[in-house]
Structures are given as structure tokens and as C-alpha cells.
Design an enzyme around this catalytic site. Structure first.
Site, PDB file in Angstrom:
ATOM      1  NE  ARG A  86      -2.349   0.804   3.692  1.00  0.00           N
ATOM      2  CZ  ARG A  86      -2.335   1.936   4.407  1.00  0.00           C
ATOM      3  NH1 ARG A  86      -2.935   3.017   3.921  1.00  0.00           N
ATOM      4  NH2 ARG A  86      -1.758   1.982   5.576  1.00  0.00           N
ATOM      5  CG  ASN A  95       5.543  -1.092   0.899  1.00  0.00           C
ATOM      6  OD1 ASN A  95       5.953  -2.183   1.287  1.00  0.00           O
ATOM      7  ND2 ASN A  95       4.324  -0.647   1.193  1.00  0.00           N
ATOM      8  NE  ARG A  99      -3.847  -3.424  -2.433  1.00  0.00           N
ATOM      9  CZ  ARG A  99      -3.111  -3.383  -1.329  1.00  0.00           C
ATOM     10  NH1 ARG A  99      -3.626  -2.868  -0.203  1.00  0.00           N
ATOM     11  NH2 ARG A  99      -1.872  -3.814  -1.339  1.00  0.00           N
ATOM     12  CD  GLN A 117       2.245  -9.060   5.002  1.00  0.00           C
ATOM     13  OE1 GLN A 117       2.236  -8.075   4.266  1.00  0.00           O
ATOM     14  NE2 GLN A 117       1.181  -9.486   5.607  1.00  0.00           N
ATOM     15  NE  ARG A 161      12.800 -18.103  34.870  1.00  0.00           N
ATOM     16  CZ  ARG A 161      11.969 -17.091  34.665  1.00  0.00           C
ATOM     17  NH1 ARG A 161      10.807 -17.051  35.315  1.00  0.00           N
ATOM     18  NH2 ARG A 161      12.258 -16.106  33.844  1.00  0.00           N
TER      19      ARG A 161
END
Length: 224
Positions: free
Chosen positions: A10, A20, A69, A105, A157
């Protein structure tokens, strides 16, 4: 199996403006992911963007950008799934329906040279319906509340070297997802059906949200 690779990009970005296209180690951020995807045989690599400048950069790097888009799929609140479904529909009308989708991504650019090929091979070999990239993390996770609760037994733990497959914890990287096309169509989700974990190297878990993330990504990408 035919696989469509979708890289959403985008134009808007809140944390790091024009993220980007940010110069990361001498390349626009998105180009790192495009080049990694193009190195895998028989992938149809498509960038889904609303931004003409991103589209031009993506095309110059070798990705396909056959459409822009629509604005309603490029809002701050737009989930990723409708964007991928839109890409599936467009590509299906143009080239035929893909069997699976590799979602990458661009904001997680650190991937080793064989990572994508291994992920696709593992997806095929295991027969899962969807697969998510993860990195291992220490199990000492807490959830706020009254009282707060731990994701481990505080009375025993664990030591990291004693962890078993059942007690190991993983963090979703956001870097990659592989999904059968029908999962998007039936569940409107990148994850569904039988889900598999694709364990990535620790340094592949970077997600760029801040300037510090950018600096670390540059160091890792240019040190190879």
C-alpha cells in the site's frame, strides 16, 4: 501445483512514511522481497498496490503489476485477506485459478536464499492446508490481567535447553504464509484447515515498523 505469489504494498504508511519505497541497503524495501520471490522457479509474482510509484518500481524489479488495487482495498483499516482474494480473482480471470498462494510481506525483507523454496517444498510435502512462518522465542510470555497469567509453569521454570516440541513457543513473523486457494475462498483467512509451522531463522523475524528496525534490516541484508 500452481502458486501465485502476492506481495501487498500500500502507498500509505503511518510508522515509516512511504515505507515500501524506503532505501534499505541501496534498494527500495519492496525490491528485496520481489527479488527473493523471482529467484523461485515457476512463481507468478504479483504486487498488489494502489500506488503508481510503487507499481513502477515493482515492474522495474521484474514483478507483475497488472492492475492497481481499488481505493476501498487500500485503507488504513483494510485487512490483508480481501487484498489477496482480489488478487486471486484477477489472476484467475487472466491466467486461471492458482492452487495455492504464497503471501509475502515486503516489510519483513530478511529471508535466507533458500527460505522461500524450502517453505514451498515443506508445504507440498506435508500436505497441510496453510502454513505460517514463525521464529522460536523464549517461553516466558505473560498476559496482563487481574491477576496476570504466564504461558509457562512458574513453579517449574523451564530451561531453554530442556524445552520439548510440546513446550517450545513460536512467534508469527508476518514474513510469509502459504495457503491453499480454497482456504481464502471458504474461510476468508490466510490460515485455516490443517495449519503447519514453517520455522525460520531468528534473524528472519524482523518486521519493519520503526527506524531502528530499518537499521537492523540494513545490517543483516548487506552483511551477506
Amino acid at each position: 501445483m500452481t502458486t501465485l505469489c502476492v506481495i501487498p504494498a500500500r502507498g500509505g504508511s503511518k510508522g515509516v512514511p512511504r515505507k515500501n519505497l524506503l532505501d534499505v541497503g541501496g534498494k527500495p524495501l519492496i525490491v528485496w522481497t520481489i527479488e527473493q520471490a523471482l529467484a523461485v522457479t515457476d512463481l507468478d509474482v504479483v504486487v498488489s498496490t494502489d500506488d503508481e510509484e510503487i507499481a513502477a518500481v515493482a515492474r522495474a524489479a521484474g514483478a507483475r503489476v497488472p492492475w492497481l488495487r481499488p481505493p476501498e482495498l487500500a485503507q488504513d483499516t483494510t485487512p490483508t485477506e480481501p487484498v489477496v482474494r482480489h488478487a486471486i480473482e484477477q489472476v484467475s480471470a487472466e491466467r486461471g485459478r492458482p492452487d495455492a498462494v504464497l503471501l509475502l510481506q515486503a516489510t519483513s525483507p530478511v529471508r535466507h536464499g533458500d527460505t522461500l523454496a524450502r517453505a514451498l517444498a515443506e508445504f507440498s510435502d506435508t500436505g497441510v492446508d496453510s502454513m505460517v512462518g514463525v521464529v522460536e522465542q523464549p517461553p516466558f510470555i505473560w498476559q496482563a490481567g487481574d491477576p496476570p497469567t504466564a504461558a509457562y509453569d512458574v513453579a517449574a521454570r523451564p530451561r531453554r535447553q530442556d524445552l520439548t516440541d510440546e513446550t517450545r513457543r513460536y512467534r508469527e513473523t508476518g514474513s510469509l504464509y502459504v495457503t491453499r486457494t480454497e482456504i481464502y475462498e471458504q474461510h476468508d483467512n490466510r490460515l485455516g484447515g490443517t495449519i503447519g509451522l514453517f520455522v525460520m531463522a531468528e534473524d528472519e523475524g524482523i518486521d519493519i515498523d520503526t527506524e531502528l528496525d530499518v537499521a537492523l534490516a540494513v545490517r543483516l541484508l548487506t552483511a551477506r
